[in-house]
Scaffold this motif. Sequence first.
Motif: not given
Length: 141
Positions: A105-134
């Motif tokens: 989950q992320a604030d509305k004001g978070v930049d898309y590039g910042d979201l993708m860097s966190v998603m890349d960190a999750l993928r690099a750690a081996g966690y491929l199942k991600v649920g987006l919360v809204g």
Amino acid sequence: MGLHLNQGDDELVENHEINVTPFIDVMLVLLIIFMVAAPLATVDIKVDLPASSAKPAPRPEKPVFLSVKADQRLFLGEEEVKAETLGPKLDAKTQGKKDTTIFFQADKGVDYGDLMSVMDALRAAGYLKVGLVGLETAAKK
């Protein structure tokens, strides 16, 4: 009392009243269970979420929440973590189970590039199942 005894008559009359005491006991036990379980099912990090009209998925017993605040701070549950230590902290939280769904989950004001860097960190750690919360909203016609 289930029966009413009449002194002058040998005939017993049935009483058709329902005994509600066991029902009340069960309801009180359920109330106590829900009062204890409800605070455990919430996350106390306030995030300004965008709204969604999609049908929500069922929630697991112990969900793992990863939150990104508007100032780009990361929170794993209620604990603040650095992006460099995200993988080991997730491994500790999930006992190394890489198939665990991470609720992101992320604030509305978070930049898309910042979201993708966190998603890349999750993928690099081996966690491929991600649920987006809204936030839930009524479906628009």
